[in-house]
Design a protein around this motif. Structure first.
Motif, PDB file in Angstrom:
ATOM      1  N   PRO A  46       0.831  -1.200   0.000  1.00  0.00           N
ATOM      2  CA  PRO A  46       0.000   0.000   0.000  1.00  0.00           C
ATOM      3  C   PRO A  46       0.867   1.252   0.000  1.00  0.00           C
ATOM      4  CG  PRO A  46       0.017  -1.028   2.162  1.00  0.00           C
ATOM      5  CD  PRO A  46       0.920  -1.849   1.297  1.00  0.00           C
ATOM      6  N   LEU A  47       0.583   2.139  -0.924  1.00  0.00           N
ATOM      7  CA  LEU A  47       1.389   3.372  -1.027  1.00  0.00           C
ATOM      8  C   LEU A  47       1.384   4.148   0.275  1.00  0.00           C
ATOM      9  CD1 LEU A  47       1.093   5.450  -4.274  1.00  0.00           C
ATOM     10  CD2 LEU A  47       3.045   4.241  -3.295  1.00  0.00           C
ATOM     11  N   ALA A  48       0.249   4.112   0.986  1.00  0.00           N
ATOM     12  CA  ALA A  48       0.148   4.882   2.230  1.00  0.00           C
ATOM     13  C   ALA A  48       1.206   4.454   3.240  1.00  0.00           C
ATOM     14  CB  ALA A  48      -1.236   4.702   2.835  1.00  0.00           C
ATOM     15  N   GLU A  49       1.721   3.219   3.100  1.00  0.00           N
ATOM     16  CA  GLU A  49       2.708   2.749   4.083  1.00  0.00           C
ATOM     17  C   GLU A  49       4.139   3.067   3.655  1.00  0.00           C
ATOM     18  OE1 GLU A  49       2.050  -0.937   6.009  1.00  0.00           O
ATOM     19  OE2 GLU A  49      -0.113  -0.852   5.730  1.00  0.00           O
ATOM     20  N   THR A  50       4.316   3.637   2.481  1.00  0.00           N
ATOM     21  CA  THR A  50       5.679   3.959   2.056  1.00  0.00           C
ATOM     22  C   THR A  50       5.870   5.435   1.734  1.00  0.00           C
ATOM     23  OG1 THR A  50       5.150   3.481  -0.242  1.00  0.00           O
ATOM     24  CG2 THR A  50       6.055   1.665   1.056  1.00  0.00           C
ATOM     25  N   SER A  51       4.787   6.195   1.627  1.00  0.00           N
ATOM     26  CA  SER A  51       4.978   7.609   1.296  1.00  0.00           C
ATOM     27  C   SER A  51       4.252   8.486   2.308  1.00  0.00           C
ATOM     28  CB  SER A  51       4.478   7.900  -0.119  1.00  0.00           C
ATOM     29  OG  SER A  51       3.090   7.754  -0.167  1.00  0.00           O
ATOM     30  N   ASP A  52       4.691   9.733   2.400  1.00  0.00           N
ATOM     31  CA  ASP A  52       4.074  10.674   3.337  1.00  0.00           C
ATOM     32  C   ASP A  52       2.868  11.354   2.713  1.00  0.00           C
ATOM     33  OD1 ASP A  52       6.078  10.100   5.067  1.00  0.00           O
ATOM     34  OD2 ASP A  52       7.282  11.856   4.567  1.00  0.00           O
ATOM     35  N   SER A  53       3.008  11.662   1.429  1.00  0.00           N
ATOM     36  CA  SER A  53       1.923  12.386   0.772  1.00  0.00           C
ATOM     37  C   SER A  53       2.077  12.226  -0.734  1.00  0.00           C
ATOM     38  CB  SER A  53       1.979  13.875   1.146  1.00  0.00           C
ATOM     39  OG  SER A  53       2.786  14.579   0.235  1.00  0.00           O
ATOM     40  N   ASP A  54       1.038  12.646  -1.460  1.00  0.00           N
ATOM     41  CA  ASP A  54       1.087  12.537  -2.927  1.00  0.00           C
ATOM     42  C   ASP A  54       2.162  13.450  -3.510  1.00  0.00           C
ATOM     43  OD1 ASP A  54      -0.928  10.776  -2.753  1.00  0.00           O
ATOM     44  OD2 ASP A  54      -2.525  12.197  -3.284  1.00  0.00           O
ATOM     45  N   ASP A  55       2.658  14.387  -2.699  1.00  0.00           N
ATOM     46  CA  ASP A  55       3.673  15.319  -3.199  1.00  0.00           C
ATOM     47  C   ASP A  55       5.068  14.695  -3.273  1.00  0.00           C
ATOM     48  OD1 ASP A  55       1.753  17.236  -3.375  1.00  0.00           O
ATOM     49  OD2 ASP A  55       2.151  18.043  -1.371  1.00  0.00           O
ATOM     50  N   ASP A  56       5.283  13.553  -2.584  1.00  0.00           N
ATOM     51  CA  ASP A  56       6.606  12.903  -2.611  1.00  0.00           C
ATOM     52  C   ASP A  56       7.040  12.683  -4.064  1.00  0.00           C
ATOM     53  OD1 ASP A  56       6.342  12.735   0.085  1.00  0.00           O
ATOM     54  OD2 ASP A  56       6.316  10.549   0.202  1.00  0.00           O
ATOM     55  N   ILE A  57       8.318  12.877  -4.316  1.00  0.00           N
ATOM     56  CA  ILE A  57       8.826  12.653  -5.674  1.00  0.00           C
ATOM     57  C   ILE A  57       9.776  11.466  -5.653  1.00  0.00           C
ATOM     58  CG2 ILE A  57      10.021  13.665  -7.655  1.00  0.00           C
ATOM     59  CD1 ILE A  57       9.398  16.422  -6.471  1.00  0.00           C
TER      60      ILE A  57
ATOM     61  N   ALA B 122      22.844   9.160   9.651  1.00  0.00           N
ATOM     62  CA  ALA B 122      22.171   8.150   8.833  1.00  0.00           C
ATOM     63  C   ALA B 122      20.909   7.672   9.555  1.00  0.00           C
ATOM     64  CB  ALA B 122      23.111   6.973   8.584  1.00  0.00           C
ATOM     65  N   ALA B 123      19.821   7.590   8.786  1.00  0.00           N
ATOM     66  CA  ALA B 123      18.559   7.109   9.377  1.00  0.00           C
ATOM     67  C   ALA B 123      18.293   5.676   8.917  1.00  0.00           C
ATOM     68  CB  ALA B 123      17.409   8.014   8.969  1.00  0.00           C
ATOM     69  N   SER B 124      19.028   5.225   7.911  1.00  0.00           N
ATOM     70  CA  SER B 124      18.968   3.904   7.274  1.00  0.00           C
ATOM     71  C   SER B 124      17.999   3.924   6.107  1.00  0.00           C
ATOM     72  CB  SER B 124      18.572   2.776   8.236  1.00  0.00           C
ATOM     73  OG  SER B 124      17.196   2.511   8.155  1.00  0.00           O
ATOM     74  N   GLY B 125      18.273   3.043   5.132  1.00  0.00           N
ATOM     75  CA  GLY B 125      17.406   2.916   3.966  1.00  0.00           C
ATOM     76  C   GLY B 125      15.979   2.593   4.360  1.00  0.00           C
ATOM     77  N   LEU B 126      15.786   1.958   5.518  1.00  0.00           N
ATOM     78  CA  LEU B 126      14.431   1.601   5.960  1.00  0.00           C
ATOM     79  C   LEU B 126      13.589   2.839   6.248  1.00  0.00           C
ATOM     80  CD1 LEU B 126      15.308  -1.323   8.401  1.00  0.00           C
ATOM     81  CD2 LEU B 126      14.218  -1.532   6.150  1.00  0.00           C
ATOM     82  N   SER B 127      14.233   3.976   6.467  1.00  0.00           N
ATOM     83  CA  SER B 127      13.482   5.203   6.763  1.00  0.00           C
ATOM     84  C   SER B 127      12.916   5.823   5.491  1.00  0.00           C
ATOM     85  CB  SER B 127      14.373   6.238   7.464  1.00  0.00           C
ATOM     86  OG  SER B 127      15.218   6.877   6.515  1.00  0.00           O
ATOM     87  N   GLY B 128      13.566   5.568   4.354  1.00  0.00           N
ATOM     88  CA  GLY B 128      13.147   6.213   3.108  1.00  0.00           C
ATOM     89  C   GLY B 128      13.377   7.714   3.126  1.00  0.00           C
ATOM     90  N   ARG B 129      14.207   8.176   4.051  1.00  0.00           N
ATOM     91  CA  ARG B 129      14.351   9.626   4.211  1.00  0.00           C
ATOM     92  C   ARG B 129      15.792  10.131   4.118  1.00  0.00           C
ATOM     93  NH1 ARG B 129       9.723   8.429   6.378  1.00  0.00           N
ATOM     94  NH2 ARG B 129       8.051   9.969   6.377  1.00  0.00           N
ATOM     95  N   GLY B 130      16.741   9.238   3.851  1.00  0.00           N
ATOM     96  CA  GLY B 130      18.146   9.641   3.855  1.00  0.00           C
ATOM     97  C   GLY B 130      18.453  10.738   2.857  1.00  0.00           C
TER      98      GLY B 130
ATOM     99  N   ARG C 117      15.506  13.428  14.097  1.00  0.00           N
ATOM    100  CA  ARG C 117      14.839  12.656  15.151  1.00  0.00           C
ATOM    101  C   ARG C 117      13.616  11.936  14.598  1.00  0.00           C
ATOM    102  NH1 ARG C 117      16.520  16.558  18.941  1.00  0.00           N
ATOM    103  NH2 ARG C 117      14.829  17.959  18.387  1.00  0.00           N
ATOM    104  N   ALA C 118      12.809  12.647  13.812  1.00  0.00           N
ATOM    105  CA  ALA C 118      11.584  12.044  13.274  1.00  0.00           C
ATOM    106  C   ALA C 118      11.931  10.907  12.311  1.00  0.00           C
ATOM    107  CB  ALA C 118      10.753  13.109  12.564  1.00  0.00           C
ATOM    108  N   ALA C 119      12.923  11.113  11.450  1.00  0.00           N
ATOM    109  CA  ALA C 119      13.272  10.085  10.456  1.00  0.00           C
ATOM    110  C   ALA C 119      13.847   8.848  11.138  1.00  0.00           C
ATOM    111  CB  ALA C 119      14.271  10.662   9.447  1.00  0.00           C
ATOM    112  N   GLN C 120      14.705   9.067  12.131  1.00  0.00           N
ATOM    113  CA  GLN C 120      15.325   7.914  12.791  1.00  0.00           C
ATOM    114  C   GLN C 120      14.293   7.143  13.613  1.00  0.00           C
ATOM    115  OE1 GLN C 120      18.831   9.598  14.758  1.00  0.00           O
ATOM    116  NE2 GLN C 120      20.085   9.025  12.997  1.00  0.00           N
ATOM    117  N   ALA C 121      13.356   7.851  14.219  1.00  0.00           N
ATOM    118  CA  ALA C 121      12.325   7.160  15.013  1.00  0.00           C
ATOM    119  C   ALA C 121      11.346   6.435  14.097  1.00  0.00           C
ATOM    120  CB  ALA C 121      11.583   8.166  15.888  1.00  0.00           C
ATOM    121  N   GLY C 122      11.193   6.940  12.864  1.00  0.00           N
ATOM    122  CA  GLY C 122      10.169   6.406  11.956  1.00  0.00           C
ATOM    123  C   GLY C 122      10.474   5.042  11.373  1.00  0.00           C
ATOM    124  N   VAL C 123      11.664   4.487  11.628  1.00  0.00           N
ATOM    125  CA  VAL C 123      11.992   3.176  11.030  1.00  0.00           C
ATOM    126  C   VAL C 123      11.459   2.016  11.867  1.00  0.00           C
ATOM    127  CG1 VAL C 123      14.107   3.935   9.910  1.00  0.00           C
ATOM    128  CG2 VAL C 123      14.219   2.972  12.199  1.00  0.00           C
TER     129      VAL C 123
END
Ligand SMILES: Cc1cc2nc3c(=O)[nH]c(=O)nc-3n(C[C@H](O)[C@H](O)[C@H](O)COP(=O)(O)OP(=O)(O)OC[C@H]3O[C@@H](n4cnc5c(N)ncnc54)[C@H](O)[C@@H]3O)c2cc1C
Length: 371
Positions: free
Chosen positions: A86-97, A289-297, A333-339
């Protein structure tokens, strides 16, 4: 200022573009023989989109936007589709590129200031900060003196080790390793992107435009290997999938063994109390580094380098670095906690967890196939 940037990934390149635009003279030193533009597609998201716009690069990034992840499905050993991601579980919003890592790196490299120097196949071997400047000895034997040294050399940063101490003091292993390899046999083949799991392991085919990648994740305690040694990385990966001939694992592992640009690393985070010391400052994965699992690096790298550039104060470096850190820390902080549960979605630990994930996501598949 004369600024040395160690590492020409997203953080190093964007730092060079930002700082060059403000009139600083930048030298990039990159361990590889070329810009390392491989890797799976990544996301530019949240406030990093505004950063790209301020850099004048947003239109070029949007031109290359992909929609790869929304085409991901989970399959069984026979290739039957069981559930959809589900896209909702991998992206924050439709604006993500979503953009190929090579495309983002190319857009940034093309925007480098005309007078930027790039030293490929070299790295920083020693740093001596005397308060008025930093004397640098490169691995090649060359030397130089710079007003500022920026460590943008990733998870295993040499600048961090030389200025702040060994990696072991800052690294947090998340219990997962990742590998990405070119899969030329599947290039241009189209269709959904299948992911196959067996307990604690994931193998996946990711297709975008005319390219295809083999992507692997597996759970493991920390493994001792030389992360500069490609053969050692190949062996760790092959051992992790040994004895598994189901689905398409043998051909994907064969592709990974054949790829001279295989990307292999742990999913790890870097936690540091401070990202600066004297005339040395860290950005991107080297700092946090937040890790690839964060999707935010990548987004963190773009944000951090823009904050550093905006806050850089030649007359009071310390105060400028403090402001950079204060602006960047909440995002980190948010990215590292989000994994926290990222691995549970893509690489469930047990057979029961795989079945539960697929059962939960079957509704997504139903919605997608009926639309
Ligand atoms: C080849 C590659 C593929 C990747 N693929 C993915 C992916 O598919 N998904 C994902 O989420 N993240 C991936 N990453 C990590 C992701 O790029 C980063 O998390 C994010 O973009 C932040 O980038 P960074 O510039 O801080 O670090 P990195 O992207 O790691 O860049 C660091 C750069 O520094 C260079 N370098 C390292 N050590 C030295 C040294 N001692 N001296 C000089 N240069 C050095 C490296 O060659 C690299 O070019 C990948 C990184 C690399 C290098």
């Amino acid at each position: 200022m004369d600024i040395l940037i160690s590492g020409a990934g997203v953080a190093g390149l964007s730092a060079a573009v930002d700082l060059g635009a403000r009139g600083h003279r930048v030298t990039l030193v990159e361990r590889s023989s070329h810009f390392r533009v491989n890797g799976s597609p990544i996301d530019v998201r949240g406030d990093a989109i505004a950063v790209a716009e301020n850099m004048g690069l947003l239109a070029k990034i949007r031109d290359r936007q992909l929609r790869m992840t929304e085409n991901s499905v989970f399959v069984d050993a026979g290739g039957t589709v069981l559930a959809a991601l589900p896209l909702a579980e991998t992206s924050d919003s439709d604006d993500d590129i979503e953009i190929a890592r090579e495309d983002l790196a190319t857009v940034l490299a093309e925007a480098l200031p005309a007078d930027a120097t790039v030293r490929f196949r070299d790295s920083v071997a020693a740093l001596a900060d005397d308060g008025a400047g930093v004397d640098v000895r490169f691995a090649s034997g060359d030397t130089g003196r710079f007003d500022l040294v920026i460590g943008a050399d990733g998870l295993h940063s040499a600048v961090r080790r030389l200025s702040f101490g060994p990696e072991s003091g800052f690294v947090k292993h998340l219990g997962v390793y990742a590998a990405i390899a070119d899969l030329p046999a599947e290039a241009g083949s189209g269709g959904p992107n299948p992911t196959y799991n067996f307990p604690g392991h994931m193998a996946s085919i990711m297709r975008y435009r005319d390219r295809a990648l083999a992507v692997f994740l597996f759970r493991s305690d920390p493994i001792e290997y030389d992360y500069h040694d490609l053969d050692a990385q190949r062996k760790v990966l092959a051992d992790a999938f040994a004895g598994h001939d189901e689905w398409r694992i043998p051909e994907l592992i064969a592709a990974a063994m054949a790829d001279p640009e295989l990307y292999f690393d742990s999913s790890s985070q870097i936690h540091m109390p401070s990202w600066h010391r004297g005339r040395v400052v860290l950005v991107g994965d080297a700092a946090h580094a937040a890790s690839g699992l964060s999707g935010r690096g990548t987004s963190l790298a773009l944000l951090g380098t823009s904050f550093l550039t905006e806050e850089l104060d030649e007359d009071d470096l310390e105060a400028g670095f403090e402001r950079y850190e204060a602006r960047q820390r909440p995002y980190v902080r948010a990215a590292q906690a989000g994994v926290a549960d990222g691995a549970d979605l893509v690489v469930p630990a047990t057979r029961e967890d795989i079945a539960a994930r697929n059962a939960r996501l079957q509704t997504t598949l139903g919605r997608r196939t009926s639309s």
